[in-house]
Write a protein that holds these residues in place. Structure first.
Motif, PDB file in Angstrom:
ATOM      1  N   THR A 674      21.546   9.394 -61.301  1.00 37.47           N
ATOM      2  CA  THR A 674      20.960   8.064 -61.492  1.00 37.47           C
ATOM      3  C   THR A 674      22.004   7.070 -61.980  1.00 37.47           C
ATOM      4  O   THR A 674      22.025   5.908 -61.565  1.00 37.47           O
ATOM      5  CB  THR A 674      19.795   8.141 -62.491  1.00 37.47           C
ATOM      6  OG1 THR A 674      18.874   9.153 -62.081  1.00 37.47           O
ATOM      7  CG2 THR A 674      19.066   6.817 -62.575  1.00 37.47           C
ATOM      8  N   VAL A 675      22.905   7.545 -62.869  1.00 41.04           N
ATOM      9  CA  VAL A 675      23.994   6.666 -63.319  1.00 41.04           C
ATOM     10  C   VAL A 675      24.868   6.269 -62.134  1.00 41.04           C
ATOM     11  O   VAL A 675      25.273   5.102 -61.996  1.00 41.04           O
ATOM     12  CB  VAL A 675      24.827   7.364 -64.413  1.00 41.04           C
ATOM     13  CG1 VAL A 675      26.044   6.521 -64.772  1.00 41.04           C
ATOM     14  CG2 VAL A 675      23.972   7.630 -65.643  1.00 41.04           C
ATOM     15  N   ALA A 676      25.154   7.227 -61.255  1.00 39.81           N
ATOM     16  CA  ALA A 676      25.958   6.922 -60.073  1.00 39.81           C
ATOM     17  C   ALA A 676      25.255   5.897 -59.183  1.00 39.81           C
ATOM     18  O   ALA A 676      25.899   5.015 -58.599  1.00 39.81           O
ATOM     19  CB  ALA A 676      26.235   8.205 -59.283  1.00 39.81           C
ATOM     20  N   ALA A 677      23.918   5.989 -59.081  1.00 36.11           N
ATOM     21  CA  ALA A 677      23.174   5.009 -58.285  1.00 36.11           C
ATOM     22  C   ALA A 677      23.266   3.613 -58.888  1.00 36.11           C
ATOM     23  O   ALA A 677      23.343   2.613 -58.163  1.00 36.11           O
ATOM     24  CB  ALA A 677      21.713   5.440 -58.161  1.00 36.11           C
ATOM     25  N   GLN A 678      23.284   3.532 -60.223  1.00 33.30           N
ATOM     26  CA  GLN A 678      23.413   2.215 -60.863  1.00 33.30           C
ATOM     27  C   GLN A 678      24.804   1.626 -60.620  1.00 33.30           C
ATOM     28  O   GLN A 678      24.952   0.415 -60.453  1.00 33.30           O
ATOM     29  CB  GLN A 678      23.144   2.333 -62.360  1.00 33.30           C
ATOM     30  CG  GLN A 678      21.796   2.939 -62.715  1.00 33.30           C
ATOM     31  CD  GLN A 678      20.650   2.317 -61.942  1.00 33.30           C
ATOM     32  OE1 GLN A 678      20.431   1.108 -61.995  1.00 33.30           O
ATOM     33  NE2 GLN A 678      19.913   3.154 -61.219  1.00 33.30           N
ATOM     34  N   VAL A 679      25.826   2.481 -60.610  1.00 36.03           N
ATOM     35  CA  VAL A 679      27.170   1.992 -60.283  1.00 36.03           C
ATOM     36  C   VAL A 679      27.205   1.515 -58.828  1.00 36.03           C
ATOM     37  O   VAL A 679      27.811   0.488 -58.512  1.00 36.03           O
ATOM     38  CB  VAL A 679      28.223   3.082 -60.537  1.00 36.03           C
ATOM     39  CG1 VAL A 679      29.610   2.579 -60.147  1.00 36.03           C
ATOM     40  CG2 VAL A 679      28.209   3.517 -61.995  1.00 36.03           C
ATOM     41  N   LYS A 908      25.749  12.403 -49.503  1.00 34.61           N
ATOM     42  CA  LYS A 908      24.960  13.476 -50.122  1.00 34.61           C
ATOM     43  C   LYS A 908      23.474  13.365 -49.828  1.00 34.61           C
ATOM     44  O   LYS A 908      22.698  14.238 -50.225  1.00 34.61           O
ATOM     45  CB  LYS A 908      25.177  13.456 -51.635  1.00 34.61           C
ATOM     46  CG  LYS A 908      26.603  13.785 -52.069  1.00 34.61           C
ATOM     47  CD  LYS A 908      26.946  15.237 -51.762  1.00 34.61           C
ATOM     48  CE  LYS A 908      28.323  15.601 -52.288  1.00 34.61           C
ATOM     49  NZ  LYS A 908      28.667  17.015 -51.990  1.00 34.61           N
ATOM     50  N   GLY A 909      23.059  12.275 -49.157  1.00 32.78           N
ATOM     51  CA  GLY A 909      21.648  12.106 -48.835  1.00 32.78           C
ATOM     52  C   GLY A 909      20.830  11.538 -49.962  1.00 32.78           C
ATOM     53  O   GLY A 909      19.594  11.626 -49.926  1.00 32.78           O
ATOM     54  N   SER A 910      21.475  10.963 -50.979  1.00 34.83           N
ATOM     55  CA  SER A 910      20.732  10.388 -52.104  1.00 34.83           C
ATOM     56  C   SER A 910      20.449   8.902 -51.905  1.00 34.83           C
ATOM     57  O   SER A 910      19.767   8.292 -52.725  1.00 34.83           O
ATOM     58  CB  SER A 910      21.519  10.589 -53.411  1.00 34.83           C
ATOM     59  OG  SER A 910      21.659  11.980 -53.683  1.00 34.83           O
ATOM     60  N   LEU A 911      20.976   8.310 -50.868  1.00 30.55           N
ATOM     61  CA  LEU A 911      20.700   6.902 -50.553  1.00 30.55           C
ATOM     62  C   LEU A 911      20.461   6.760 -49.054  1.00 30.55           C
ATOM     63  O   LEU A 911      20.992   7.527 -48.258  1.00 30.55           O
ATOM     64  CB  LEU A 911      21.851   5.987 -50.990  1.00 30.55           C
ATOM     65  CG  LEU A 911      21.950   5.679 -52.484  1.00 30.55           C
ATOM     66  CD1 LEU A 911      23.153   4.794 -52.751  1.00 30.55           C
ATOM     67  CD2 LEU A 911      20.679   4.989 -52.986  1.00 30.55           C
TER      68      LEU A 911
END
Length: 911
Positions: A674-679, A908-911
């Motif tokens: 989630t931190v990586a998504a905010q970055v 990675k398929g997270s976005l």
């Protein structure tokens, strides 16, 4: 309302124009057939022309878009003139010297005669014209002219004051020169008597009368010549005077409106007699109010003494101007799809409609037959058609629209397209069905001959949408394919987008979308209530103190999961495709390889234009603040320890943002991901507005990590809602503290009181205006349908709630401390601000940045933060670099790591 009509022979008779109400009382549009006593008039009764009913009253004044365009052109010309005077000083000086040298050779006698004649004529000509207008009972024009003259005199005085006190020296030199009578005084920059005279003459319409116009120009040239030769003015001063008078006149005419000269029933009857007809009566047809039918002209059903009735269309300048700004905007923003010219003369409109009427019939399509045209004075034209009785497609019941009727409609479009004719307005009001079921295409005045493929495909897309709204996608596509063929229908799919459809069709599609969304919300609420009711019925009555065992907790969670499944199933069951998606689906069943990607029709989008304007303004403001700063000295004296602290606070904000999001997601989500998504959101903010990019990215991220789509949207919405509440509370709290910092009293500052009163007034206004109240209630209802149930789930988990609220407070604290550290990096103890003041400035700037249409709030945030810091006492030399450092650390520098994390999460398929 009886209108007097005059026969060509000079005998006077009475004629009446009436509106035609529904004949059958069913609300259907009446067929266009002769009716009433006028149909059986005898020769003796023909001169009476008694028809019951009244023509709708016309407004006394109208606001012409042409006046506004002339005003804008005049203002633009004034700006260009002042810019030339300011930046082309050498050119203006040389021009003045050449003119003075040329005029200096004129004989003295000629100069004196010209000066005397112009001085007398400049006063006599307006008076003479006013007397002539008053004799003809046209006092309204004189009143308009007097008002324009007064306003022009005021603008002249203001301009003279500005040039004398505040204008740059180059402009002053271009507009003034030493007075011949007193070398220590300067001439007037704008002539105080000439500008009002020009405004008066323009406003009263003198330029539209050839003789008066010639006199006007002679007087102006004589006055300009005498003033230049005697040294009492400059060429730029004369040009500025003319532009001011001209602009003020058209601004006055647009503001108060011009007298309405639209033709009445008397003019219509006289015009018909002039082209050889002998009318008995004229009945005004009631046209339903539609978003794109305002410029179709007024339509009349006219009965004759001998022969079949007529359909007459009257087009005047006011009706032609309706929708002017909409057409101009589409001409600017759309590529290859431009509507007819925004500024089109009546003669051009008449010729275009006549050409399209003849071309449509020659192509084999059923269209009204044009038999005569004529002008009705200088401001209107009429087109006379053979009468076509019938009802429009919009007035037909659904069961009356048969498959044969659909095929007949497509046959007419095929006939037009075989000759490369585009209709451009295939809406329900333009499709007429007579008693025998024959389809007739009307409203051809906006069509185009020798049309390109884009316009022809857009016609098909428009008609598919029009018919689909009445009979559904399947029947519409089947009938279109049966007549046009599958390839022609498949080629229109890229045009099947709202921007390519008519305004009325887009309005209907938006209304249906709101209705679908309301049905989905109702289904979700009903499923939630049924699940809760079932849980209450299954619960056993308590017999004593309740102690939740682990099995009881599991049962509660199982019931909650069952409720969520029921809500998801209800949402899936209530989900409906919009009409355009249904049409695409039907076409793809026939042609699976058909292109479905929407064509790019917009040159520029409104949001892009707003972003460019706001960004340019912000860049100009920021650069203007930075031009007086010595950056080399500033960075040498900077406190790098505070710069490092600002970097750390900026990095910590991403962990706080992850906490604020996960606190409203009951499902288990990895924290570091989630931190990586905010970055990654730092990269998204650069390509989308701040309030849009972050929401879309977080919603997409939650969906990809396993949260259901509806629940992901609700979680992000709950986070945004809590964030808004915390933002408002902190802004009021810090504003209160800022107002009480320098006083021992605990009474709030006037700013806080004014803000609260403003909010109260806005609430009262919203609740008192029905439209605004309905808008707010609809939005609040949708909020409670999705976000509030999610918030209730979070409230059952105190740890999650604490995490979410704590993350929001920590996020705000990080940004405030980052801004404070940036200030301390370039300031000293004497220039430091309290944290409360810094917090108020940050919260205000952040709110404006979220509302700004620019990516990341560029421009709006910088301007707001800089002005706010200066307002609370920070020197400009410290505020500008501090804001620049803060924005570098929170917006621009994180773009590169944000792009890296965005690509990593995408792989990675997270976005």
């Amino acid at each position: 309302m009886k209108q007097q009509g005059v026969h060509p022979e000079g005998t006077e008779d009475t004629s009446e124009v009436s509106s035609r109400p529904d004949a059958d009382g069913t609300g259907h549009e009446p067929e266009r057939t002769p009716a009433g006593p006028a149909a059986d008039c005898t020769d003796d009764e023909a001169h009476a022309e008694e028809v019951e009913g009244d023509e709708p009253l016309l407004p006394a004044r109208v606001h012409r878009p042409s006046d506004l365009m002339r005003l804008l052109a005049g203002v633009f010309a004034i700006i260009v003139l002042l810019a030339i005077a300011a930046f082309a000083h050498g050119t203006t000086s040389g021009l003045e010297q050449d003119i003075n040298k040329g005029t200096g050779q004129a004989p003295d006698l000629l100069i004196k005669i010209a000066g005397l004649a112009s001085s007398i004529a400049i006063l006599l000509v307006p008076v003479a014209f006013a007397i002539e207008r008053l004799i003809k009972r046209d006092g309204l024009r004189i009143a308009d002219g007097v008002l324009a003259a007064v306003l022009a005199h005021g603008v002249t005085l203001a301009t003279d004051l500005w040039v004398a006190k505040a204008a740059p020296g180059s402009i002053q030199e271009a507009l003034t020169q030493p007075s011949p009578g007193d070398i220590h005084a300067l001439t007037d920059p704008v002539h105080g008597y000439l500008a009002p005279v020009i405004a008066y003459m323009t406003a009263v319409g003198m330029s539209r009368r050839p003789r008066w116009r010639a006199v006007l120009w002679v007087v102006l040239l004589l006055d300009a010549f005498s003033m230049l030769v005697t040294g009492y003015t400059t060429p730029f001063s004369i040009i500025l005077t003319v532009l001011i008078g001209w602009s003020v006149a058209y601004g006055t005419l647009y503001a108060v409106g011009s007298p309405n000269v639209r033709p009445t029933g008397r003019n219509l009857m006289a015009g018909l007699r002039h082209v050889g007809f002998r009318p008995v009566s004229a009945a005004r047809e009631e046209v339903p109010e539609a978003a794109d039918s305002g410029d179709r002209g007024r339509r009349y059903f006219v009965t004759l003494e001998d022969g079949p009735p007529l359909d007459v269309t009257v087009v005047d300048r006011e009706q032609q101007a309706q929708g002017f700004f909409y057409r101009m905007w589409r001409n600017i923003t759309l590529r290859g799809l431009a509507t007819r010219s925004s500024l089109q003369s009546l003669r051009q409109a008449l010729e275009q409609e006549a050409l399209l009427a003849y071309a449509a019939i020659a192509a084999g399509a059923n269209a009204p037959k044009l038999i005569a045209t004529s002008e009705l004075g200088p401001d209107a034209v009429m087109l006379v058609y053979e009468h076509t009785g019938g009802r429009t497609l919009d007035s037909l019941e659904d069961e009356e629209i048969t498959d044969d009727l659909l095929r007949n409609t497509w046959d007419q479009v095929r006939a037009l397209q075989s000759r490369r004719i585009a209709h451009r307005r295939l809406v329900g009001e333009a499709i007429l069905v007579d008693r025998s079921g024959k389809v007739i295409l009307t409203d051809l005045r906006v069509g185009e001959i020798a049309a390109g493929d884009l316009l022809l495909r857009m016609d098909i897309a428009q008609l598919v949408s029009t018919l689909g709204l009445r009979v559904g996608a399947e029947r519409t596509v089947t009938s279109a394919v049966g007549v046009l063929g599958p390839d022609a229908v498949a080629d229109c799919l890229p045009m099947l987008q709202p921007i390519a459809l008519s305004r009325s069709t887009r309005a209907t599609l938006r209304r249906l979308a709101r209705e679908r969304a309301q049905r989905q919300r109702d289904a979700v609420l009903e499923a939630s209530q049924q699940a809760k009711q079932a849980r209450l019925e299954a619960a056993q009555p308590d017999t004593g103190p309740v102690v939740l065992e682990k099995s009881d907790k599991k049962a509660v969670r199982a019931e909650q999961r069952a409720e969520k499944r029921a809500i998801d199933e209800a949402l899936e069951g209530a989900r409906e495709e919009d009409l355009l998606a249904q049409i695409r689906h039907q076409v793809l069943l026939i042609r699976p390889q058909a292109p479905v990607e929407p064509a790019r029709l917009e040159r520029v989008r409104p949001r892009t234009l707003m972003s460019f304007i706001a960004g340019a303004f912000g860049a100009y403001f920021l650069l203007s603040q930075l031009t007086h700063i010595e950056f080399a000295t500033l960075f040498d004296e900077a406190e790098w320890g505070w710069v490092i602290a600002a970097v750390l606070f900026s990095a910590l904000s991403y962990f706080a943002a992850a906490m604020s999001l996960l606190g409203f997601v009951p499902e288990r989500v990895p924290f570091m991901r989630t931190v990586a998504a905010q970055v990654a959101g730092s990269f998204v903010k650069i390509v989308a507005p701040a309030a849009v990019g972050g929401v879309a990215l977080n919603t997409r991220f939650l969906q990809r990590v396993g949260v259901r789509p509806g629940l992901a949207v609700a979680s992000v919405g709950a986070s945004q809602l809590f964030g808004l509440g915390c933002h408002i509370l902190m802004l009021l709290s810090f504003g209160y503290l800022t107002g009480t910092e320098k006083t021992p009293s605990l009474s709030p500052s006037r700013t806080v009181i004014a803000g609260l009163l403003t909010v109260a007034v806005l609430v009262l206004v919203v609740t008192s205006v029905p439209f605004l109240r309905k808008f707010v209630v609809t939005r609040v209802r949708s909020l409670f349908a999705g976000v509030v149930p999610r918030m209730l789930d979070v409230l059952q988990r105190p740890q999650k709630l604490i995490t979410g609220i704590g993350g929001m407070l920590l996020l705000t604290a990080c940004f405030v401390m980052c801004l404070d550290a940036s200030i301390r990096a370039f300031g000293d103890e004497s220039t430091s601000l309290s944290l409360a003041s810094v917090a108020v400035v940050f919260l205000a700037g952040n709110a404006l940045g979220s509302a700004a249409p620019t990516p990341g709030g560029v421009g709006a945030v910088e301007a707001t933060l800089t002005v706010g810091l200066i307002a609370v006492g920070l020197p400009k030399e410290v505020a500008a670099p501090a804001v620049l450092l803060y924005r570098l650390l929170t917006l621009w520098i994180p773009v590169l790591p944000g792009w890296l994390f965005f690509n990593h999460l995408t792989r990675k398929g997270s976005l």
